[in-house]
Write an enzyme that holds these catalytic residues in place. Sequence first.
Site, PDB file in Angstrom:
ATOM      1  N   LYS A   1      17.335  32.008  31.628  1.00 56.74           N
ATOM      2  CA  LYS A   1      16.226  31.162  32.068  1.00 56.74           C
ATOM      3  C   LYS A   1      16.712  29.881  32.758  1.00 56.74           C
ATOM      4  O   LYS A   1      15.991  29.301  33.554  1.00 56.74           O
ATOM      5  CB  LYS A   1      15.300  30.854  30.899  1.00 56.74           C
ATOM      6  CG  LYS A   1      14.546  32.120  30.468  1.00 56.74           C
ATOM      7  CD  LYS A   1      13.529  31.872  29.394  1.00 56.74           C
ATOM      8  CE  LYS A   1      12.660  33.098  29.173  1.00 56.74           C
ATOM      9  NZ  LYS A   1      13.383  34.214  28.515  1.00 56.74           N
TER      10      LYS A   1
HETATM   11  C1  LIG Z   1      13.055  35.565  28.447  1.00 59.31           C
HETATM   12  C2  LIG Z   1      14.130  36.506  28.033  1.00 59.31           C
HETATM   13  C3  LIG Z   1      14.054  37.902  28.320  1.00 59.31           C
HETATM   14  C4  LIG Z   1      12.855  38.532  28.980  1.00 59.31           C
HETATM   15  O1  LIG Z   1      12.758  38.205  30.353  1.00 59.31           O
HETATM   16  P1  LIG Z   1      11.353  38.361  31.110  1.00 59.31           P
HETATM   17  O2  LIG Z   1      11.563  37.737  32.443  1.00 59.31           O
HETATM   18  O3  LIG Z   1      10.345  37.617  30.271  1.00 59.31           O
HETATM   19  O4  LIG Z   1      11.046  39.825  31.188  1.00 59.31           O
HETATM   20  C5  LIG Z   1      15.136  38.695  27.958  1.00 59.31           C
HETATM   21  N1  LIG Z   1      16.209  38.174  27.326  1.00 59.31           N
HETATM   22  C6  LIG Z   1      16.311  36.856  27.032  1.00 59.31           C
HETATM   23  C7  LIG Z   1      17.528  36.360  26.314  1.00 59.31           C
HETATM   24  C8  LIG Z   1      15.284  35.969  27.376  1.00 59.31           C
HETATM   25  O5  LIG Z   1      15.392  34.667  27.060  1.00 59.31           O
END
Ligand SMILES: *Cc1c(COP(=O)(O)O)cnc(C)c1O
Length: 461
Positions: A110
């Site tokens: 993120k």
């Molecule tokens: C947010 C997240 C996901 C999922 O990603 P999306 O874009 O919501 O599908 C997967 N793994 C981790 C570690 C995350 O923080």
Amino acid sequence: MRYISTRGGIVPISFKDAVMMGLASDGGLLLPQSYPVITRDHLNAWRSLSYPDLAFEVISRYVDDIPAADLKNIISRSYATFTHDEVTPLVKKDGVYILELFHGVTLAFKDVALQFLGNLFEYILAERHQTLNIIGATSGDTGSAAIHGVRGKQGISIFILHPHGKTSEVQALQMTSVTDANVHNIAVRGTFDDCQDMVKELFGDLEFKQKYALGAVNSINWARVLAQVVYYFYAWLRVTEETDAPVSFSVPTGNFGDIFAGYVAKRMGLPIDTLLLATNENNILTRFINEADYSLGEVVATVSPSMDIQIASNFERYLFHLFAGSPVRVTDAFAELKEHGRITCTPDEMEQVRKDFCSASVDQKATLQTICDFYGDSGYLLDPHTAVGVRAALDLLPTDSAKICLATAHPAKFGETVEQALGAPVPVPESVRELYGKPTRCDVMDADISAVREFIAAHIG
Ligand SMILES: *Cc1c(COP(=O)(O)O)cnc(C)c1O
């Protein structure tokens, strides 16, 4: 490039307006009116580019209202915070390629989007002489990445509500150890749903929302998806340096943001063979792709908590394309979901879905086993989210393909689970160790909306 809403209720807007709008004002999601086309010649010319330079090539095709030099500057500052000089390096382990997306400050993918979004917000707010107060609820990953994306930035304050004692220890420290004056952590004596409900109520209070210029940082902002498109190009360019095999991506999925970025890259012309959508026991998207069954269930708590989601917010963006850009069809689908708890597609549409994605659901037992086996075979530690994608890739993708698995978090971020899988301690990186000595700031409160409202009003100044 102009942006439109999946619900068809807004006149097309510019990139900067799309960033500031977040969720479209008609309740839909924003999408570009068209996708820029990337050819083989472009790809060949991009082979020698650094990550920030490649990011500029991809992102600038969607942005015509920020001067090139300013956009370059925003991008280079966003990726200078990563601890690996390739930003998102690709490593080959045990027959699969692992795309390490966790070299940002909070050790999860993120950061790739939220470092960029934080800098964009600051730039646009300064230009418009505006301020923004971000309010959000988090179960861990998004909140910490958002806080680090905007800490110390001019014109922005952030209030993040998390459930007290219910995130991982590292996640809590990544939030509360940020003591900049514009960052406010609220630990709620309650659940993530309590936090989410209070944030929804604050946004629903239109007078409060306008008076305090409230904004959100959830995964519906187009700029977040856009930043994630870049690493599909980056990984494809790296892997095709050493193989001619068809290239596939396996994506551990929750809110459908990350995999939608892969879909966008493919629509732009990046030669992706298969996009594999991997879920944990919260498998509504897998049921949809494999069985045409998009019906809501209960959220199950798993060892990959960032994927414990039933309604994937970005899925609406894909539905808009699946329904040939018909806002009426999108609106009807969500009315059906509200009324009957499901969305129904035609056989032709389902055929298209299966051309766009394949999917597998991996349960917790298989996830833990995969962490253990993969470590045994290659000496490489997978975090539980990444392990879901790796298991699905090994089970589903053709043996002769180049399998790129998105590593969405560093194993130390979910150290308790990884230790449980291995039965041995997990090495703690320096950046995590440092967290423990730092001063922290956090207000612990009951799940009481009027107390939270007063706190926010008092701290906005
Ligand atoms: C947010 C997240 C996901 C999922 O990603 P999306 O874009 O919501 O599908 C997967 N793994 C981790 C570690 C995350 O923080």
